[in-house]
Design an enzyme around this catalytic site. Structure first.
Site, mmCIF file in Angstrom:
data_model
loop_
_atom_site.group_PDB
_atom_site.id
_atom_site.type_symbol
_atom_site.label_atom_id
_atom_site.label_comp_id
_atom_site.label_asym_id
_atom_site.label_seq_id
_atom_site.Cartn_x
_atom_site.Cartn_y
_atom_site.Cartn_z
ATOM 1 N N GLU A 144 0.827 -1.199 0.000
ATOM 2 C CA GLU A 144 0.000 0.000 0.000
ATOM 3 C C GLU A 144 0.869 1.259 0.000
ATOM 4 O OE1 GLU A 144 -4.079 -1.498 2.126
ATOM 5 O OE2 GLU A 144 -2.734 -0.253 3.332
ATOM 6 N N GLU A 177 2.148 0.371 4.053
ATOM 7 C CA GLU A 177 2.319 -0.926 4.703
ATOM 8 C C GLU A 177 2.131 -2.016 3.669
ATOM 9 O OE1 GLU A 177 -0.661 -1.797 7.637
ATOM 10 O OE2 GLU A 177 -2.288 -1.039 6.411
#
Lengths: 658, 508
Positions: free
Chosen positions: A278, A291
């Site tokens: 992400e 993350e």
């Protein structure tokens, strides 16, 4: 080492369990479903070859109980476990335990799960893999001095984040130095309460970022590819509700850079299986690592739609020890796909979750629906509010959006509240159609919440015509003398009046006149969904209507209008009646759903202003704040802190003060 | 216009003014409409034909009554509701307080006679201060004349009453005899004796609303069949009721012509009955799934809610529905629910409306309260009603059908035409636990579990009854709508006559 998987335990519930079982069926793999007491009649079990009961407890002793699930695996002789998302999907202890028992965990290696699961360690690895990271310090902040030094270095605004965080808990944005001390304290407190871990760190706060993520897929031989990006910027309560692939914002250069970095990060931890990296992307297309999710994502279908890859199938094949069936070179992104998450919640009440029996649920045909519930099912307070994901595909973004709007329009749901209309409303905004979106889209575009109201006369006119046509259809069917049907109608739409004249009604035609404008109408009411499919002067519309006495509630394009239909003669008399009838003296605050009273914030005889909190109710894993909608006096309180309450239970007796 | 015609026009316009502007405004302030407005809303536009507009009170025995008021406090006539002929009277509170005098009563009687003779529903809109004291015994006679006609019309034509203002003393008995009573919330009340008399006689202090308001009669007494928020909705809903009803006991069924056929399986019904037998479910969910367009017109919604009654359509034809409601008192039969359903079954039978019965009944409610108040005779009313009914009767047992309550709920033995059961049905004398405890009195606690399981396996199912032919078919719940629709289709021309009798002797 290759091992053919013949039987899989699906360690999940809801739509993802159904989704995984579908691919298993295709691959001729037997499935074992698990369920808690709450789920004994749940839809996810329908497609399983075998079902095993877990526990009366809805969570810890069931879907989260590693020992029990492994016992079941052994007893049922399964070769592998697919964990889905949530629950044990990112619990490395679970995958370790499985491998100890010679059961394959369909997912990444345990150490990758562990390393990526911690925000601080994942950031360290990301830096090592030369992945862009948000400026900040990748270690725990121990004191205010340290916090203030770090913040000064990276420059305000900064973000305090819980190390163990997730779901927005333990997160604070600090815009000015003077607020740092207080916000640091509260972030630590919240983190401690939520995760039992008060470690926090500080990083640069990116204003109005977009959330764009890269799907990666790797095998056990070190081959890792990127399957392109998904844009997931439309979020409420920090949870995504509309996702799409690809992103309209990225150019080829950025796309490639992000893909390469994602692959590089995955390689750094010797990743295999499906995973998602992400990123947040700022308005200048600078992207920063957020993350890595070491599991199948909720929004995986949009990637499947544009790549033609069945991600669940790939995950199974990879865990069997097969090489990736495709390479970066032969992967093509084609068309556009959008996913909308249908959730049982009330967008008009700050997304308050809604539990209960689904009395009506008619899904659209011809589009992909990954569903966890069907009509007749019950949404429990213990689990996620996701009912189904609607997934459309088009040749381009516009086509995918239009298909989605229509799919959402022809759905009819009753018994629970859902975000159906809110989703339609978002999809219809100009901002969304231009992809002018970021993660604050909902806060910005629905500042005072979603009301579903419109003042647009053209839209109201369509709603009014449909309601009246619906009424006239009934009259046509019941009347043995069509000449007796009233010619003159008054429709009251809250503060607006519409006058219609019935010009023609017979077996083949319905013509209405309003302000000298003629409307030629064809109405078809689908007998099972009860959706009103109407053609007004060559334009087609889909509307939902519910009727109670002479009040028609009309739902169209995310707008809701209450319409009272009167024959003119009725309306004339209606105006003769006094507007305010006696108001019933006492009102009750009722529990909107089953749950537990966390706190009662008022006392007997206290005077409470409109908008103030009366009771906090814990339900569906969320704290829900029940506010007063007018100035009231508390006459009596029927519940205590900690008490379990049922839906519609009287909580407080109130008297409205004028 | 010639002079002579002008005179008529003037006369008519004077007659239409009722009690004059001031009284009309007072009427509005109470949330009430005028007698003529009510008729105009009730009937199709411009369809009202008035009878007796120029009638005047002829005898004034005591006091002064303005002899120049035409109509004598009631507007009568006929018109159509969605094309169906109906007779209507509407009491005019602005004229003598809507009080009933001799001519007032005569006018009502005249249209009642017409309604009976011509076979059409009669609708009475009541808003009256009561007997016209000035006319003495003549007004009492008037009431009785109306009552007599109500009784003769009962079972011949549908009779509907709306209470839209006061309705006290003798006046209550006409509505009481009619088939359905509508009330408007917070602007109507009915009682035999008002708060004043109550206070004098019993020293009990009570206001009109609590003693006899719409809410009281909807929830406590069961006198009101329908309560709506205001008069306009009341009148609209009377139109809706008429849409379901035939004009008389001689007329053909009412059919709603629809362009789509809705006969398909409904998968969600397969999970309607919860796995846990002790868990309730809402029978209304099933009712809505079976009804065309999910349109169900519930009668006595808030009274004895352990049983549901009301009208729906299947393939366009009106069907009367009776269903046990597991979410209230486990759906048991008690005094109130038995009386409520019995009267409804008899209404349907009078007017050739087929009856669909949905059964999930654990038995009769036990207890001294029930026995002391005569559950024996009240329960028998429902049994009687089902047994004498000759209309098509289709029954679906969804879950429990225990004991005598099984017999009562339109069983095969009471001439049920087609009786279905779901696989979840338990047709037995009682629940497994109770039965095992009686049969195996001497078996110890720890062995009892086996006995219960055994009984459950062997008797708590629909198959024993099916093997006897008491159940015609055990059906998948998802197929219920299809099955019920087919059943009513084959029964459409059913002919069945009870032996000749003067009338029966139902245990009243």
């Amino acid at each position: 080492m290759k091992k053919k998987i013949k039987k899989i335990l699906i360690g999940n519930r809801g739509e993802i369990a159904v989704r995984i079982a579908k691919t298993c069926k295709k691959l001729n793999i037997k499935t074992v479903g698990i369920f808690s007491k709450e789920d004994e009649s749940s839809y996810h079990l329908d497609g399983m070859d075998e079902k095993v009961f877990l526990s009366n407890d809805p969570l810890n002793e069931s879907y989260l109980n590693i020992k029990k699930i492994i016992q079941i695996c052994k007893k049922m002789n399964v070769d592998a476990v697919h964990p889905g998302y949530g629950f044990l999907s990112e619990n490395y202890l679970f995958s370790k335990e499985l491998s100890k028992n010679n059961i394959i965990f369909i997912g990444p290696p345990a150490n990758a799960v562990k390393e990526m699961g911690d925000k601080i360690s994942s950031k360290k690895i990301a830096l090592k893999a030369k992945v862009n990271c948000i400026p900040g310090i990748n270690k725990e902040i121990r004191s205010l001095e340290e916090a203030s030094k770090v913040s000064n270095n990276i420059g305000f605004p900064v973000m305090i984040k819980a190390s163990a965080g997730g779901g927005g808990k333990g997160m604070r944005i600090v815009r000015k130095k003077k607020d740092l001390s207080e916000l640091l304290k509260s972030a630590k407190n919240e983190a401690k309460n939520a995760f039992g871990d008060d470690r926090v760190f500080i990083e640069k706060y990116i204003e109005n970022p977009r959330h764009i993520e890269i799907q990666v897929l790797g095998d056990k031989f070190g081959n890792i590819i990127s399957l392109g990006e998904r844009e997931c910027s439309i979020q409420r309560r920090h949870q995504k509700i509309i996702e799409e692939a690809p992103s309209a914002f990225l150019d080829e250069v950025t796309r490639k850079k992000m893909g390469d970095q994602a692959v590089s990060l995955a390689k750094q931890v010797k990743y295999y299986s499906a995973g998602t990296v992400e990123f947040v992307v700022d308005k200048n297309k600078n992207f920063y690592f957020l993350e890595m999710n070491t599991r199948l994502q909720v929004e995986h279908p949009v990637t499947e739609e544009v790549t033609g890859v069945d991600l669940v199938k790939e995950m199974i094949k990879i865990s069997e020890g097969n090489k990736l069936s495709l390479t970066q070179e032969n992967l093509k992104i084609q068309g556009w796909s959008i996913e909308a998450r249908l959730c049982s919640e009330d967008p008009k009440k700050d997304f308050l979750p809604s539990a209960g029996k689904i009395k009506k649920l008619v899904f659209p045909e011809k589009v992909r629906v990954d569903k966890g519930y069907i009509e007749g099912g019950t949404v429990s307070i213990y689990y996620d509010s996701l009912i189904a994901k609607i997934i459309t595909k088009g040749r381009n973004r516009k086509e995918a959006i239009n298909k989605m709007i229509e799919a959402l329009q022809v759905m009819n749901i009753d018994g629970i509240k859902t975000n159906q209309d809110f989703l339609i409303n978002i999809l219809l905004t100009k901002e969304f159609s231009l992809s002018k979106i970021d993660t604050n889209f909902i806060e910005k575009n629905y500042k005072s919440g979603f009301k579903g109201k419109t003042g647009d006369v053209n839209i109201l006119e369509i709603m009014a015509i449909t309601a009246l046509s619906n009424k006239l259809k009934y009259l046509k069917e019941i009347n043995n003398d069509l000449s007796k049907i009233s010619k003159n109608w008054t429709l009251v739409l809250e503060d607006k009046l519409f006058n219609f004249k019935l010009s023609t009604i017979n077996d083949s035609a319905l013509v209405l006149i309003k302000d000298n404008k003629k409307f030629y109408i064809e109405l078809f009411v689908d007998p099972s969904s009860l959706i009103n499919k109407i053609k007004i002067n060559d334009n087609f519309y889909n509307l939902r209507i519910t009727q109670n006495e002479n009040l028609f509630k009309v739902f169209y394009n995310g707008y809701i209008s209450k319409i009272n239909i009167f024959r003119n003669i009725e309306y004339k008399s209606y105006t003769n009646l006094p507007k305010n009838k006696l108001v019933r003296e006492n009102n009750y605050l009722v529990s909107p759903m089953p749950g537990k009273v966390v706190d009662v914030l008022v006392k007997k005889n206290s005077i409470v202003n409109s908008g103030e909190t009366l009771i906090i109710l814990d339900a569906m894993k969320m704290e829900n704040i029940l506010k007063s909608d007018s100035k009231v006096k508390v006459l009596e309180i029927f519940v205590d802190k900690g008490e379990a309450v049922s839906a519609e239970q009287n909580l407080i007796k109130l008297k409205v003060i004028k | 216009m010639t002079e002579i015609n002008k005179k008529l026009t003037n006369l008519l316009s004077k007659a239409q003014k009722g009690g004059g502007n001031q009284r009309v405004i007072a009427q509005y302030k109470k949330g009430k409409l005028t007698a003529r407005e009510r008729i105009n809303i009730l009937l199709d536009d411009n369809s009202f034909e008035e009878i007796g507009m120029l009638v005047k009170s002829k005898r004034v025995e005591v006091g002064n009554i303005d002899k120049n008021i035409y109509g004598d406090g009631v507007v009568t006539g006929y018109g159509t509701i969605n094309g169906n002929n109906v007779m209507v009277y509407s009491q005019d509170f602005t004229v003598y307080g809507g009080s009933l005098g001799e001519e007032h009563a005569n006018k009502i009687c005249r249209i009642m006679d017409m309604a009976i003779k011509n076979g059409m529903p009669i609708i009475g809109l009541n808003d009256s201060g009561g007997a016209r004291i000035q006319e003495g015994v003549s007004s009492l006679g008037g009431y009785a004349e109306v009552f007599q006609r109500n009784v003769l019309a009962s079972g011949v034509i549908p009779q509907i009453s709306a209470i839209l203002g006061p309705c006290a003393g003798g006046a209550v008995y006409s509505p009481a005899i009619t088939d359905f009573i509508f009330m408007s919330d917070r602007s109507s009340y009915m009682f035999v004796t008002g708060p004043e008399v109550v206070k004098t006689v019993t020293h009990e202090e009570v206001n009109s609303e609590y003693l006899g308001g719409a809410s009281t009669h909807a929830k406590k007494s069961g006198v009101a069949d329908f309560v709506f928020d205001n008069e306009i909705i009341v009148l609209q809903q009377i139109r809706r009721l008429i849409d379901f009803l035939p004009n008389s006991n001689q007329s053909k069924f009412k059919i709603k012509k629809s362009d789509v056929v809705f006969n398909k399986t409904i998968p969600s019904l397969n999970s309607l009955v919860p796995r846990d037998k002790s868990k309730p479910y809402d029978m209304r969910d099933l009712v809505l799934k079976l009804a065309d367009s999910e349109d169900f017109f519930e009668v006595q919604k808030d009274y004895a809610s352990n049983i549901i009654i009301g009208f729906l359509r299947i393939d366009g034809y009106t069907v009367g529905l009776v269903g046990n409601q597991p979410i209230n008192l486990a759906g048991c039969l008690d005094i109130n629910s038995s009386r409520k359903a019995a009267r409804f079954v008899r209404f349907c039978d009078c007017f050739n409306i087929p009856i669909l019965t949905l059964v999930d009944v654990p038995g009769f409610l036990p207890g001294t309260d029930q026995e002391f108040n005569g559950i024996i005779k009240h329960g028998a009313k429902l049994l009687f009603a089902y047994a004498e009914a000759t209309v098509p009767k289709v029954t679906v047992i969804t879950r429990k059908a225990y004991g005598g309550a099984y017999d009562v709920m339109s069983s095969k033995h009471l001439r049920g035409d087609i009786n279905y059961a779901w696989p979840t049905a338990e047709i037995a004398v009682m629940g497994a636990e109770g039965a095992a405890k009686i049969i195996f009195k001497k078996v110890k606690e720890n062995h009892l579990k086996d006995k219960i399981d055994n009984y459950e396996k062997n008797f708590s199912n629909p198959y024993v009854a099916a093997s006897r032919g008491y159940i015609d078919e055990v059906i998948l719940p998802s197929k219920t709508r299809l099955k019920v629709s087919n059943a009513f289709r084959v029964l459409r021309e059913k002919k069945l006559k009870n032996p000749w009798k003067k009338h029966d002797n139902i245990p009243l």
